[in-house]
Write a protein that holds these residues in place. Structure first.
Motif, mmCIF file in Angstrom:
data_model
loop_
_atom_site.group_PDB
_atom_site.id
_atom_site.type_symbol
_atom_site.label_atom_id
_atom_site.label_comp_id
_atom_site.label_asym_id
_atom_site.label_seq_id
_atom_site.Cartn_x
_atom_site.Cartn_y
_atom_site.Cartn_z
ATOM 1 N N ASP A 47 -1.497 -0.242 1.631
ATOM 2 C CA ASP A 47 -1.320 -0.972 -0.262
ATOM 3 C C ASP A 47 -2.524 -1.297 -0.395
ATOM 4 N N HIS A 48 -2.989 -0.759 -1.898
ATOM 5 C CA HIS A 48 -4.608 -0.995 -2.077
ATOM 6 C C HIS A 48 -4.744 -1.813 -2.707
ATOM 7 N N ARG A 49 -3.605 -2.726 -3.125
ATOM 8 C CA ARG A 49 -3.757 -4.394 -3.646
ATOM 9 C C ARG A 49 -3.805 -5.474 -2.664
ATOM 10 N N VAL A 50 -3.874 -4.768 -1.189
ATOM 11 C CA VAL A 50 -4.034 -5.843 -0.136
ATOM 12 C C VAL A 50 -5.770 -5.898 0.348
ATOM 13 N N PRO A 51 -6.576 -7.118 0.613
ATOM 14 C CA PRO A 51 -7.662 -6.617 1.056
ATOM 15 C C PRO A 51 -7.563 -6.617 2.660
ATOM 16 N N LYS A 52 -8.782 -5.951 3.592
ATOM 17 C CA LYS A 52 -9.010 -6.693 4.357
ATOM 18 C C LYS A 52 -8.444 -6.253 5.886
ATOM 19 N N ILE A 53 -7.658 -6.608 6.550
ATOM 20 C CA ILE A 53 -7.152 -7.565 7.698
ATOM 21 C C ILE A 53 -7.852 -7.322 8.952
#
Length: 730
Positions: A47-53
Motif C-alpha cells: 500500500d503506497h500510503r503506508v510508510p516503510k516498516i
C-alpha cells in the motif's frame, strides 16, 4: 489567536487501526547498502500510503523475491518508521496466487475453511441420504410447486441462485407477479456457529477468477440455491396486478415451497425475448421432450418472460418519472481457459433481460423495506443513498458543456432527464462517459438502522425510492439475512404470534451496519484490484511495440495539468495518458498524426489541452476526442503493477477493413491469446520474476522516487492525473 480548531486538525488518537500489512523486502543491492550485518531492515508496504516498516530479521536476502505479511508492534514518536515483525510468507512476487493473497490481506479478508463445528450444523444432502421437504414445513408453507411456473435467470456459471420469478394470470383476470428468494434463515438459526461466521464475513467476495462464499457450499450452491427441477424453501413476495395498467392491488409475504422449472442464463432468456427460439437448444430442460410438449412449454416460457419484461418496463417508467438514475459502470469479464491462462478480457454487454430481473428485485426490496419499517420503525435495516453535494457535479457539467449539453443536477429527476438528452448521435461513448462521471460524483449507498436517523433521510437518491433495503440475496449478503428475520417477525406480529427470533436493538443494529458497510467496501476494493491484476497479466507478456492487440481506440474524458484521462471501451480500462514525459519533453503529432516526444510546453484550458513544441508545432486534445492508444504494463517490484497508456496518434484507431475486423472478432471470442500470459503452473515453476525493478529511495514518511524537493513537487502535480473513481453499488 482563534480559540477554535481547524476542521482538519487531528487532536488525538482514540484507537490504533493497525492491521496486517503485505510488504516486499529490499533487493540484494539495497540490503548490502544497509550494511553486511544489518539485522534491522526497512521493508516496503504494498500500500503506497503506508510508510516503510522496520523489522528485525536475518532472512532478508532469502525473502527478497516474496510477498510477506508483517505486523506493526510500535511506533516511537521520535522515529519516522514504525517497528514490526515478520508473520508469514504469502507467495512469490508476480505469482497469481501470491498476488491474490496480497489483495485479500490488504483488504482484511480472511478466507479460512469453515470449521468442523460450523459444518456440523449443516443439513445433509447426499445420494445416499438426500434432503427432503419436511411434512411440518409442508403444512406451514404455501406450496407453489404445482401451481406456479417458477424460473431463474442468472449469469453463466452461477451456482448461488438467490432468486427466482413467476408470473401468471389469475381466475379473476388479474396478473400475479412473484419474487421468490432462497430461505437461508431456515438453515441458519440466529447466533449459531454458522450465523456468527456469516456475520463476520458479511458478504461473499467475488474476485475476477474466483469467489469466497459467506456460507458453506452445501447451502450456497445446493440447498439454498434455487436450482432447476428440485424442491426448495423460499421466502416469497407475491403481488396481484391490474392486467392492463400493472398497478399493484395487493401484496402477500410469506414462506413457500417452490420447484424452479428452468435455470436460464441471461443470454438464452434474451434470445427467447427477441423471438429467437433456437435458444431452446441450449436450455437443458427442453432436451428429450417430444415436439408437442416442447412447443407448449416453449410458448408458456416465452409468454412469461415477455410479460415479466412488460411489467418491468412499467415499474421502471414509474421510477424514471420520480427521478431514478440509469448509471454507467463498466464490468469486465475475465475469460480463463482450463489452465487459468487469460483467454480474453470482455466488457459485459447490457441486455434488456438484465433490467427485467433487476426491476423485479428492486420492487421486492422496496416493498419489504416498507413492511419491516412499518412493523419495527426503530430497528429495521434499510439502505440509504443521500443526494450528492452539488460541487461534485462540476466536472460532469463542464464536460457535457464541451459537447453542447446542459446537465441540470438540482434533483435526481432533472439529472436523469439531462443524461437521457445528452446523446451524441455520432458517438454513443459520450453518453456512457457522462453517466460514468455522474456515478463517480455520488457516494455509495449504505446500510443503517431506522432508529438512528429521521425518516426524511431514508430516501434512496439513485433509485428514487422513499424506502429501500436488501432482501433478495441472502446467500451472499448478511444484511439480507437480517432483513429476512425482520420480515418473518413482521409476519408473526401481523398474525399476533410470538416473535421467535430476538431482533437486534437499534444500537446493536447500527454497529452491525457499520461492520457490513466496512466489509462491502473491502469486497468492492478487492474485486476492483483483482480485475486490475488480471488486466495487467493480460498485457504483461506482450510486446507493446509490435503486438496489435496492445493498440486500441481510446476516448479522452478528462483534462489534467500534464495529460488526459482516457477510457478504452474494448477492455473497459480507464487510465492516465501523460502528454509530458519524465524528461520534460511534450507530445507532438506530425503530418502523419503519429506522436513523438520533443522539447516544448503544455497549456491547459477548461475542455482541452494544447502541446506546443519549441519548433512551433502544436497539437490540441479536446474532451471526447478519439485517439489511438498503446497499452503496456508499468511493472513494480514492491507494489501492484499498473496499466500504462500512451497516445501514439491524435486520430481514432484505424481499424482493419470489415472482413478482417469480423475475423478478428471471431478470434477474440473463441481461441484468442492462449499464449497471452503465464498460467499458474508456469508461475509456480518460474525461477525468476520478469519485472523491471524500480529503484526506490528511502524518504521520510513515503516511498518517493525522486531525490529532490523539486521532483517531489512534480510528483504531487502528477497526482492530478489519477482517476479516483469509486465502485458503485445500489
Amino acid at each position: 489567536k482563534k480559540n477554535y480548531l481547524s476542521k482538519n486538525e487531528v487532536v488525538g488518537i482514540l484507537q490504533k487501526n493497525w492491521r496486517d500489512y503485505v510488504v516486499t523486502f529490499p533487493s540484494k543491492e539495497e540490503v548490502q547498502s544497509q550494511g553486511k550485518n544489518a539485522q534491522k531492515i526497512l521493508v516496503t508496504p504494498w500500500d503506497h500510503r503506508v510508510p516503510k516498516i522496520r523489522i528485525s530479521t536475518q532472512q532478508a536476502e532469502a525473502l527478497q523475491d516474496f510477498r510477506v505479511v508483517v505486523r506493526i508492534d510500535s511506533w516511537e514518536s521520535t522515529s519516522v518508521y514504525p517497528n514490526g515483525h515478520f508473520v508469514r510468507v504469502l507467495g512469490r512476487i508476480g505469482d497469481l496466487e501470491g498476488e491474490i493473497a496480497t489483495i485479500l490481506v490488504e483488504n482484511s479478508i480472511l478466507v479460512v475453511p469453515f470449521s468442523e463445528a460450523q459444518m456440523c450444523e449443516m443439513p445433509v444432502n447426499t445420494p445416499g441420504n438426500p434432503w427432503k421437504v419436511s411434512p411440518e414445513e409442508e403444512r406451514e408453507r404455501k406450496d407453489l410447486r404445482e401451481t406456479h411456473l417458477v424460473f431463474s435467470i442468472d449469469p453463466k456459471g452461477c451456482e448461488d441462485v438467490d432468486d427466482a420469478l413467476s408470473v401468471r394470470t389469475l381466475a379473476n383476470g388479474s396478473l400475479e407477479l412473484g419474487v421468490h428468494i432462497a430461505d437461508v434463515t431456515h438453515f441458519v438459526p440466529p447466533n449459531s456457529y454458522i450465523d456468527i461466521e456469516a456475520r463476520t464475513r458479511a458478504t461473499t467476495y467475488y474476485l475476477a477468477d474466483r469467489r469466497y462464499d459467506m456460507l458453506p457450499s452445501v447451502l450456497s450452491a445446493d440447498l439454498c440455491s434455487l436450482l432447476g427441477g428440485v424442491d426448495r424453501y423460499a421466502v416469497s413476495v407475491i403481488w396481484e396486478l391490474d392486467k392492463t395498467s400493472y398497478e399493484i392491488k395487493k401484496v402477500w409475504y410469506g414462506r413457500t415451497i417452490i420447484r424452479s422449472a428452468y435455470k436460464l442464463f441471461y443470454e438464452a432468456a434474451q434470445e427467447l425475448l427477441d423471438g429467437n427460439f433456437h435458444a431452446v437448444d441450449d436450455i437443458p430442460e427442453f432436451r428429450g421432450l417430444d415436439e408437442k410438449s416442447r412447443q407448449a412449454k416453449l410458448e408458456e416460457l416465452v409468454w412469461a418472460i415477455g410479460k415479466l419484461t412488460d411489467i418491468a418496463r412499467h415499474i421502471r417508467a414509474k421510477r424514471d418519472h420520480c427521478g431514478a438514475l440509469e448509471l454507467e459502470g463498466v464490468e469486465i469479464l475475465v475469460q480463463l481457459d482450463e489452465k487459468k491462462n487469460i483467454h480474453d478480457l470482455i466488457p459485459k454487454q447490457p441486455l434488456e433481460v438484465h433490467e427485467t430481473v433487476a426491476e423485479c428485485m428492486i420492487l421486492a426490496n422496496h416493498w419489504v423495506a416498507k413492511k419491516i419499517w412499518e412493523s419495527f420503525p426503530h430497528q429495521a435495516l434499510l439502505r440509504q443513498h443521500p443526494p450528492p453535494h452539488q460541487e461534485f457535479f462540476s466536472e460532469l457539467r463542464e464536460c457535457a458543456k464541451a459537447k453542447g449539453f446542459f446537465i441540470d443536477t438540482r434533483s435526481n429527476k432533472t439529472l436523469a432527464d439531462s443524461l437521457d438528452n445528452a446523446n451524441d448521435p455520432n458517438d454513443p461513448i459520450v453518453n456512457r462517459l457522462l453517466r460514468s462521471m455522474a456515478t463517480q460524483a455520488m457516494s455509495n449507498a449504505l446500510y443503517f438502522s431506522t432508529g438512528s436517523c429521521a425518516e426524511e433521510e431514508f430516501h434512496h437518491y439513485g433509485l428514487a425510492l422513499d424506502k429501500y433495503t436488501h432482501f433478495t440475496s441472502p446467500i451472499r449478503r448478511y444484511s439480507d439475512i437480517v432483513v429476512h428475520r425482520l420480515l418473518m417477525a413482521a409476519i408473526s406480529k401481523d398474525k399476533k404470534m410470538e416473535i421467535k427470533d430476538n431482533l437486534f436493538s437499534n444500537k446493536d443494529l447500527e454497529e452491525l451496519c457499520r461492520h457490513i458497510n466496512n466489509r462491502n467496501r473491502a469486497a468492492q476494493h478487492s474485486q476492483k484490484q483483482s480485475t486490475e491484476l488480471f488486466q495487467c497479466m493480460y498485457f504483461k507478456d506482450k510486446d507493446p511495440e509490435n503486438e496489435e492487440r496492445c493498440i486500441s481506440d481510446g476516448v479522452i474524458y478528462s483534462i489534467r495539468t500534464n495529460g488526459v484521462l482516457v477510457f478504452i471501451p474494448r477492455f473497459g480500462i480507464k487510465g492516465a495518458a501523460y502528454l509530458r514525459n519524465k524528461d520534460g519533453l511534450v507530445i507532438s503529432c506530425g503530418s502523419d498524426s503519429h506522436s513523438e516526444w520533443k522539447p516544448g510546453s503544455l497549456q491547459r484550458y477548461q475542455n482541452k489541452i494544447t502541446s506546443t513544441t519549441t519548433g512551433g508545432e502544436s497539437v490540441t486534445f479536446h474532451l471526447f476526442d478519439h485517439v489511438t492508444v498503446r497499452i503496456s504494463v508499468q511493472a513494480s517490484r514492491c507494489h501492484s503493477d499498473t496499466i500504462r497508456l500512451e497516445i501514439i496518434s491524435n486520430k481514432p484507431y484505424m481499424r482493419p477493413d470489415t472482413e478482417l475486423l469480423h475475423q478478428s472478432s471471431l478470434l477474440l471470442k473463441s481461441d484468442l491469446v492462449k499464449e497471452v500470459t503465464r498460467s499458474v503452473e508456469e508461475a509456480q515453476l518460474a525461477q525468476e520474476v520478469k519485472v523491471n525493478v524500480i529503484q526506490e529511495d528511502y524518504q521520510k514518511y513515503c516511498q518517493t522516487k525522486g531525490s529532490s524537493l523539486y521532483t517531489l513537487l512534480e510528483e504531487i502535480r502528477d497526482l492530478a492525473l489519477l482517476d479516483v473513481s469509486n465502485s458503485y453499488e445500489m
